[in-house]
Every structure is written in C-alpha cells, then in structure tokens.
Enzyme design. Structure first.
Site, PDB file in Angstrom:
ATOM      1  N   GLY A 290      -6.000   5.779   1.924  1.00 54.44           N
ATOM      2  CA  GLY A 290      -5.841   7.224   1.839  1.00 54.44           C
ATOM      3  C   GLY A 290      -5.117   7.552   0.546  1.00 54.44           C
ATOM      4  N   HIS A 291      -5.862   8.002  -0.445  1.00 52.86           N
ATOM      5  CA  HIS A 291      -5.267   8.304  -1.746  1.00 52.86           C
ATOM      6  C   HIS A 291      -5.090   9.817  -1.889  1.00 52.86           C
ATOM      7  CE1 HIS A 291      -6.766   4.254  -3.547  1.00 52.86           C
ATOM      8  NE2 HIS A 291      -5.741   4.125  -2.733  1.00 52.86           N
TER       9      HIS A 291
ATOM     10  N   GLY B 256       0.825  -1.208   0.000  1.00 47.20           N
ATOM     11  CA  GLY B 256       0.000   0.000   0.000  1.00 47.20           C
ATOM     12  C   GLY B 256       0.859   1.257   0.000  1.00 47.20           C
ATOM     13  N   ASP B 257       0.218   2.406  -0.117  1.00 45.97           N
ATOM     14  CA  ASP B 257       0.898   3.711  -0.120  1.00 45.97           C
ATOM     15  C   ASP B 257       1.898   3.842  -1.267  1.00 45.97           C
ATOM     16  OD1 ASP B 257      -0.462   4.238   2.310  1.00 45.97           O
ATOM     17  OD2 ASP B 257       1.092   3.122   3.379  1.00 45.97           O
TER      18      ASP B 257
ATOM     19  N   LYS C 243      -0.884   5.401  -5.480  1.00 50.25           N
ATOM     20  CA  LYS C 243      -1.913   5.020  -6.469  1.00 50.25           C
ATOM     21  C   LYS C 243      -2.861   6.174  -6.782  1.00 50.25           C
ATOM     22  CE  LYS C 243      -3.283   1.539  -3.999  1.00 50.25           C
ATOM     23  NZ  LYS C 243      -2.209   1.541  -2.988  1.00 50.25           N
TER      24      LYS C 243
ATOM     25  N   GLN D 165      -4.948  -0.151  -0.880  1.00 44.89           N
ATOM     26  CA  GLN D 165      -3.899  -0.963  -0.212  1.00 44.89           C
ATOM     27  C   GLN D 165      -2.992  -1.595  -1.284  1.00 44.89           C
ATOM     28  OE1 GLN D 165      -7.384  -1.832   1.167  1.00 44.89           O
ATOM     29  NE2 GLN D 165      -7.043  -0.014   2.346  1.00 44.89           N
TER      30      GLN D 165
END
Ligand code: IMP
Length: 417
Positions: free
Chosen positions: A39-40, A11-12, A15, A221
C-alpha cells in the site's frame, strides 16, 4: 540513469512518496514483485492516493507504468484501482499502463487458502490474507494461472478446472470447508480478462524497444520481509530486495545505477515476527498516533519501536544501497530523548537468521531530541542542530549518504541534502 527504490526495514517506510519524487526524473516506473499486499501512499494537495498494484509513477504525466513478471495480480483490485484513478482525473490507458503477460493471477482459492492456513498454523505469520503466498506457491509448483492464460478462454478453462480439482479436495478433506464452483469463477474472471486484455503486453519487447529510456524500479514491502533475506518465516513470499528488480521486471538487459534505500526515522512492522527494538504496550503509542501507523492495506495497527541501525547496516549490504532517504523525521519532533539501537548484545546475531531466537537484546545509544516542529522546513541547513546530528549519526553508522529527508506527507515536504 536507472534507479531502484527499496525499503530497508519491514515495509511501510514511506516508499510511495519517495518513488513519486524520483519518478519525475525517469520515463518508466516498474513494479517487480508483490501484489496488493502493498500500500503506497502519495498525498498531493488535498488528495490522498493509495496504490496497491499500479506503480506510484502513474501520478506523473507522460510516464509509463509497468507491472512486471514478478508481480502477482488480483484482477478485480487492479480494475478497481484503474477506475478509482480515472475518477480522480488521472490519465490511464494501454499507452501508459503495461501489464506483463507473464505475471501470475491471484485467484479466489488463493485468498481462501491464505486464510485457512493462517487459522490452522501454530505460529501465525499475520499475512494480509490477500492470497499472495498461495499464488506464488502455485507459480513455483507450476500450476499457476498467468495473465496470458487468463486472457485465453480455452487455456483459462483448462487450467482453472485442473486447479479446482486439487483445491476443492484440499478445502473439503483437509480444511473441512465447502468447495468452490468452476462456473462462477470462470464467468467472473473472464469478464476481468476482457477488461484487462488491452493492457497486457510482451514486456520484454517493450523493454527492449525502450531500453534507452530511464527506468525506476519500485520495490514493495521491505528488505526484512524478503523471502530469502527477511526474518523467515515471518516474511512475504517474494524477493523484495533490489537484486530482484531486474528479474522481477522481466528486463534482463539493464544496469541499475542508483539503489535508493528508504528507511523510517524509527521502526515499524505489521504481522508477527521478531522486532528487537519494539516498544511494547502503551509507550509504542507515541509513534502509532503521531505517525498514523496503521496499515495502508489492512488498517491493522503497526508495531512501533526505535530505529535499528543493525537492520539498516545489513540492508545496505544486501541491496547494494548507494544512498538513503530517511522518512518521517518530523514524527520525532516531540521527543526529548531518542533511543537508537547501535548493536545487539550478542553481536553474532543477524536479522535474517534470528527469527528462531526468543529474545534479542538491543544496545541503545540515547541522543537529544530537537523538541520543535520541522514539518515546514525545506532546507537541510535550517534543520535544528539535534536533527542534523541524528542524520549524521545514521550516515556514519551505515556508511552511506542520506540524500533526502522527508518531513511530512505532502509531496513537497522533502529536504534534499
Ligand atoms: P503477505 O505478504 O500477505 O503474505 O504477508 C506476510 C507478511 O508480510 C505479514 O507480516 C504482512 O503483514 C507483511 N506485509 C506484506 N506486505 C506488506 C507491506 O506492504 N507493508 C508491511 N508489511 C507487509
């Protein structure tokens, strides 16, 4: 042309920005799993947008955003996000935001359960405490509350009563806590239901009517947080891989043409669990401070380390990746030497079955850094020779084309290769 965008690490990977980039070429952007544990981040000019539930495609005009069957929704968070975006001048209405009637609702007892379980566990997962796991658990246990239930007061009242009977027994007798009251939750959540009802729709009907449009499936994710393919049990509670894009959206009659895998030029993870290339102690601070590696949702400092090509190779296979986007290449700008994990000493170790192993020894190759700023470069040919070599090395190792390279937070800081 239908596209899925998924994370190849924990994740992170950045994206949000990549989804925003590809969203310009499609008509509909769909979230298919996870909830507000995600959190995008997308930065446009001076404005920074952080999305937890609404698909990042909402920032593009004339696109429809869909929250699919496989997402778990905290109604309060969704309403806050709608209000925040409207205040920023972003157009949101039931015309461009569709919420599946079959998506499950995160209730206050899910959040409490998430915290209580973490406190009691011998080996903590380090969850976001947003109630994600308990909500999916109720879905599978067939006692979950869906959006269609929430917006029907009679059904909601019955289901909530039923759930509270069981949850309050658990809270009082197992966790030694106070129970929670029906009335307070019923009143609060009925209010949310009224506000969200106009956005709810039969997603299959919507998809079927619009099946000739172009879709983007927005993964949240990353591959190694997937409930099946991740480093279990240090994972999230949904299938994060591309295979879930179809099922989780609620649209079975679709073929995905491009599966875009997003990977950071190094590796990070939040929460507990194995991380073979982690740089422990202060040395990991280079990536943390230069890459601003703090959780978009929980603000927790992320664990940081070198790029792990074993992870990437496996993620390419698991997701059926057709092309890769490398993000945050500019974060490596100041390094004289860059280490890359090309294998593990025990070559039989696979990321998705190594969570029980205490020590995984990576085999590193060291490559030369470029020691100059690439943040303003917009053409691949203008990148320093060493940066191009780094990208080429990744491509050769994972046997996939790197189609884009992100070199900064801003929307236009992306190089098409
Ligand atoms: P949960 O999804 O809150 O149950 O957390 C399970 C694990 O997934 C924890 O290690 C979290 O830190 C991690 N996690 C969940 N969502 C994200 C995300 O969007 N980015 C990175 N890690 C995440």
């Amino acid at each position: 042309m239908n596209i899925a965008v998924v994370g190849l690490q924990w994740g992170d990977e950045g994206k949000g920005k990549v989804i925003d980039y590809f969203a310009k070429d499609v008509d509909v952007v769909v979230r298919f799993q996870g909830g507000n544990n995600a959190g995008h981040t997308v930065v446009i000019g001076e404005k920074k947008f952080v999305f937890h539930l609404i698909p990042s495609g909402i920032l593009r005009n004339n696109k429809i955003s869909v929250i699919g069957n496989g997402v778990v929704i905290d109604p309060k968070v969704l309403l806050e996000e709608i209000t925040f975006l409207k205040k920023q001048g972003i157009y949101i209405s039931p015309r461009n935001l569709k919420v599946s009637l079959l998506a499950h609702v995160i209730m206050p007892y899910h959040k409490l359960m998430d915290s209580f379980r973490e406190e009691e566990r011998l080996a903590r997962i380090g969850t976001t405490k947003r109630g994600i796991g308990p909500c999916y658990a109720d879905k599978i246990s067939r006692c979950g509350i869906r959006m269609v239930d929430l917006i029907n007061p009679r059904v909601f009242s019955l289901k909530l009563k039923d759930n509270l009977r069981e949850k309050n027994l658990l809270f009082r007798n197992v966790y030694g806590r106070k129970g929670i009251s029906f009335k307070k939750i019923f009143t609060e959540y009925s209010y949310y239901a009224k506000l969200l009802k106009p956005y709810c729709c039969d997603i299959l009907d919507f998809f079927y009517k619009n099946r000739r449009l172009n879709f983007l499936f927005e993964g949240a994710q990353g591959t190694f947080l997937d409930i099946d393919w991740g480093t279990y049990p240090f994972v999230t509670s949904s299938n994060t891989v591309s295979l879930n894009a179809v099922l989780g959206s609620g649209f079975s009659g679709i073929k995905i043409d491009r599966v875009v895998g997003v990977a950071k030029a190094y590796t990070t993870r939040v929460g507990e669990g194995p991380f073979p290339t982690e740089i422990k102690g202060k040395r990991g601070g280079y990536f943390r401070s230069r890459g601003k590696e703090f959780g978009a949702t929980t603000k927790r400092p992320r664990r940081c380390g070198w790029l792990d090509l074993v992870l990437l190779r496996e993620a390419v296979k698991i997701n059926g990746i057709t092309e890769v986007v490398i993000t945050k290449l500019d974060i490596l700008d100041e390094l004289k030497k860059i280490k890359v994990c090309v294998g593990y000493r025990n070559s039989k170790v696979k990321p998705y079955i190594f969570s029980h192993l205490k020590k995984i020894s990576p085999v590193y190759k060291t490559v030369k850094g470029w020691c100059s700023s690439i943040a303003n470069i917009r053409s691949y040919n203008k990148l320093p020779r060493e940066a191009k070599k780094y990208i080429l090395f990744i491509e050769e190792s994972i046997k996939r084309r790197v189609s884009h390279i992100s070199v900064g937070q801003l929307r236009d800081a992306i190089i098409s290769k």
